[in-house]
Design a protein around this motif. Structure first.
Motif, PDB file in Angstrom:
ATOM      1  N   TYR A 281      -7.438 -18.024 -22.176  1.00 43.94           N
ATOM      2  CA  TYR A 281      -8.414 -19.027 -22.600  1.00 43.94           C
ATOM      3  C   TYR A 281      -9.679 -18.730 -21.797  1.00 43.94           C
ATOM      4  CZ  TYR A 281     -10.473 -23.567 -23.739  1.00 43.94           C
ATOM      5  OH  TYR A 281     -11.303 -24.570 -24.199  1.00 43.94           O
ATOM      6  N   ILE A 283     -13.845 -18.315 -21.391  1.00 44.20           N
ATOM      7  CA  ILE A 283     -15.144 -18.819 -21.824  1.00 44.20           C
ATOM      8  C   ILE A 283     -16.174 -17.705 -21.703  1.00 44.20           C
ATOM      9  CG2 ILE A 283     -16.920 -20.561 -21.469  1.00 44.20           C
ATOM     10  CD1 ILE A 283     -14.215 -21.638 -22.431  1.00 44.20           C
ATOM     11  N   ASN A 286     -21.906 -17.402 -23.216  1.00 46.52           N
ATOM     12  CA  ASN A 286     -22.650 -18.438 -23.929  1.00 46.52           C
ATOM     13  C   ASN A 286     -22.025 -19.823 -23.767  1.00 46.52           C
ATOM     14  OD1 ASN A 286     -20.359 -18.171 -25.484  1.00 46.52           O
ATOM     15  ND2 ASN A 286     -21.413 -17.734 -27.404  1.00 46.52           N
ATOM     16  N   GLY A 287     -20.980 -19.907 -22.934  1.00 49.05           N
ATOM     17  CA  GLY A 287     -20.346 -21.192 -22.687  1.00 49.05           C
ATOM     18  C   GLY A 287     -19.337 -21.598 -23.736  1.00 49.05           C
ATOM     19  N   ARG A 288     -19.064 -20.713 -24.680  1.00 49.42           N
ATOM     20  CA  ARG A 288     -18.115 -21.013 -25.754  1.00 49.42           C
ATOM     21  C   ARG A 288     -16.847 -20.180 -25.597  1.00 49.42           C
ATOM     22  NH1 ARG A 288     -20.516 -23.640 -30.142  1.00 49.42           N
ATOM     23  NH2 ARG A 288     -22.779 -23.903 -29.934  1.00 49.42           N
ATOM     24  N   LEU A 289     -15.752 -20.698 -26.127  1.00 48.53           N
ATOM     25  CA  LEU A 289     -14.482 -20.000 -26.068  1.00 48.53           C
ATOM     26  C   LEU A 289     -14.566 -18.683 -26.821  1.00 48.53           C
ATOM     27  CD1 LEU A 289     -11.405 -19.987 -25.424  1.00 48.53           C
ATOM     28  CD2 LEU A 289     -11.081 -21.180 -27.613  1.00 48.53           C
ATOM     29  N   THR A 296     -12.741  -9.104 -27.857  1.00 47.58           N
ATOM     30  CA  THR A 296     -12.433  -9.969 -26.723  1.00 47.58           C
ATOM     31  C   THR A 296     -11.416  -9.312 -25.798  1.00 47.58           C
ATOM     32  OG1 THR A 296     -12.952 -12.006 -27.918  1.00 47.58           O
ATOM     33  CG2 THR A 296     -11.447 -12.194 -26.066  1.00 47.58           C
ATOM     34  N   GLN A 323     -18.895 -11.500 -24.045  1.00 47.31           N
ATOM     35  CA  GLN A 323     -19.750 -11.886 -25.162  1.00 47.31           C
ATOM     36  C   GLN A 323     -19.063 -11.682 -26.503  1.00 47.31           C
ATOM     37  OE1 GLN A 323     -23.242  -9.374 -24.998  1.00 47.31           O
ATOM     38  NE2 GLN A 323     -22.051  -7.558 -24.500  1.00 47.31           N
ATOM     39  N   TYR A 324     -19.569 -12.400 -27.456  1.00 45.20           N
ATOM     40  CA  TYR A 324     -19.078 -12.335 -28.825  1.00 45.20           C
ATOM     41  C   TYR A 324     -20.264 -11.958 -29.694  1.00 45.20           C
ATOM     42  CZ  TYR A 324     -17.532 -14.211 -33.377  1.00 45.20           C
ATOM     43  OH  TYR A 324     -17.234 -14.384 -34.695  1.00 45.20           O
ATOM     44  N   GLU A 344     -25.396 -18.759 -29.553  1.00 44.67           N
ATOM     45  CA  GLU A 344     -24.571 -19.955 -29.727  1.00 44.67           C
ATOM     46  C   GLU A 344     -23.368 -19.701 -30.624  1.00 44.67           C
ATOM     47  OE1 GLU A 344     -25.157 -22.779 -28.041  1.00 44.67           O
ATOM     48  OE2 GLU A 344     -26.683 -21.558 -27.056  1.00 44.67           O
ATOM     49  N   GLY A 345     -23.185 -18.437 -31.007  1.00 49.08           N
ATOM     50  CA  GLY A 345     -22.043 -18.106 -31.842  1.00 49.08           C
ATOM     51  C   GLY A 345     -22.251 -18.389 -33.312  1.00 49.08           C
ATOM     52  N   GLN A 346     -23.498 -18.685 -33.709  1.00 47.81           N
ATOM     53  CA  GLN A 346     -23.783 -18.989 -35.105  1.00 47.81           C
ATOM     54  C   GLN A 346     -24.168 -17.729 -35.869  1.00 47.81           C
ATOM     55  OE1 GLN A 346     -23.273 -22.210 -36.285  1.00 47.81           O
ATOM     56  NE2 GLN A 346     -22.408 -22.343 -34.218  1.00 47.81           N
TER      57      GLN A 346
END
Length: 398
Positions: A281, A283, A286-289, A296, A323-324, A344-346
């Motif tokens: 798990y 993070i 960007n602060g997102r999972l 990953t 990063q993603y 932001e993962g968008q």
């Protein structure tokens, strides 16, 4: 005595990280063992192609680790006891055993999740492993021999999309239906969703949107709206879950069993345990999972290796990127989508068509090559451990 590093799992995360450690730590001070149930490295990114009928290479792990100094233990992990610092395993012949460790890297990955839907385990196929993908392939072969049939793919995540399009292109005699819980490809950008829809139309895939499957039977799937969708082969691609082994062993995990780690991939409850890949798990920057993905696995494995080397050799722990960047989605062999995301993962811009397909093919080849050569390109200098590792020194005095 040598410091014992045990790596659980030889997928993308485990294989890469084990090789990284072997190249950077002195074999005079460390002993690295990789535990994996299967003797082969599984190209999980290509299991939908295997199921559809393509021959996919499965390198022998013994060959992958040859010359690296890494020991391979072919066994199934049955339990982890972080208090005693041992791993329980069952060998192929059924014999049980234990492996002691000083540092543990948990990289057992994930498997298909049925989410408690009745009938999935009994009647549905998945492509979360090589054996299950081959079972689906056998079923598709039998449908082809009888002159056709209906294939239902449940789930429009990346796995579902790639599976549906691959089967539709490779086996045009079969009728393929794809079920999406919301709009088809909802997380993608508008341009990517349009490209995906055109690809489904071109391949003759029937798409059922805003549909939830509540039960799977031998010849049909029952939906929440009361309708039934007939199927000769139902492929369940509605998500992934991790093994309960970490939770059962007392490691701090999330509600779905993923190991809670700090920025260095170290367990927050047991400091000599690290996790990488789908089991962690983690993070991102960007602060997102971070999502479960091959990318990953690479990022978390790189960070875990840096942290293990840094702590064992009393060096500064390098902070690697977490990063993603986006998704690469194949739509058969000649089409695809590269979907980039922002901080932001968008979803942002995308590339579709043959260019995307060629890029995806290149990524697949590169991932196989780097995993098959886990120590290539890493530093030649192998660092000695400080005091030959405190844990090993304490064991020698016991």
């Amino acid at each position: 005595m040598k410091h014992r590093i045990v790596v659980l799992g030889a997928g993308y995360a485990g294989t890469y990280t084990a090789g990284n450690l072997a190249r950077r730590l002195s074999p005079a001070d460390t002993e690295i063992t990789v535990v994996n149930a299967a003797p082969d490295f599984v190209q999980r990114l290509r299991l939908h192609q295997l199921a559809a009928g393509e021959e996919i290479t499965a390198p022998k792990l013994a060959d992958v680790f040859a010359g690296t100094g890494i020991r391979l233990r072919l066994a199934r992990v049955t339990a982890v006891d972080p208090e005693r610092q041992v791993v329980a395993v069952a060998d192929a012949d059924g014999r049980d055993g234990e492996l002691g460790y000083d540092t543990l890297l948990y990289a057992l990955g994930s498997h298909g999740a049925d989410h408690g839907v009745p009938g999935v385990a009994e009647h549905a196929f998945d492509i979360a492993s090589r054996p299950s993908a081959l079972r689906l392939r056998e079923r598709l072969d039998s449908l082809g021999r009888r002159g056709g049939g209906e294939v239902l793919v449940v789930g429009d995540g990346l796995t579902g999309i790639e599976t549906a399009t691959e089967i539709a292109e490779s086996r045009p005699g079969l009728s393929v239906t794809l079920i999406a819980r919301a709009e088809l490809g909802a997380p993608l950008s508008a341009a990517a969703r349009s490209h995906l829809r055109r690809a489904c139309d071109r391949l003759g895939i029937t798409v059922l949107e805003h549909t939830r499957v509540e039960a799977v039977e031998a010849t049909r799937a029952l939906c929440a709206d009361g309708t039934a969708v007939s199927s000769d082969a139902t492929v369940w691609a509605a998500g992934f879950a991790v093994s309960p082994i970490a939770a059962a062993g007392g490691l701090e995990v999330t509600g779905n069993g993923r190991i809670v780690v700090d920025r260095t991939m170290r367990s927050v409850s047991h400091p000599n345990v690290y996790a990488a890949g789908d089991s962690a798990y983690a993070i991102g920057d960007n602060g997102r999972l971070l999502p479960m993905s091959c990318a990953t696995a690479g990022f978390t494995g790189m960070q875990a290796a840096a942290a293990i080397v840094g702590r064992l050799t009393d060096r500064r722990i390098a902070t690697t990127k977490l990063q993603y960047l986006g998704n690469h989605i194949s739509l058969g062999r000649r089409d695809g989508i590269l979907q980039m995301v922002d901080g932001e993962g968008q979803a942002t811009r995308c590339v579709g068509g043959r260019t995307a397909a060629r890029v995806k093919a290149g990524i697949l080849k590169a991932s196989l090559w780097t995993t098959s050569h886990p120590t290539f390109g890493l530093p030649n200098r192998r660092h000695h451990l400080v005091a030959a590792s405190t844990a090993a020194a304490e064991r020698s005095l016991a």
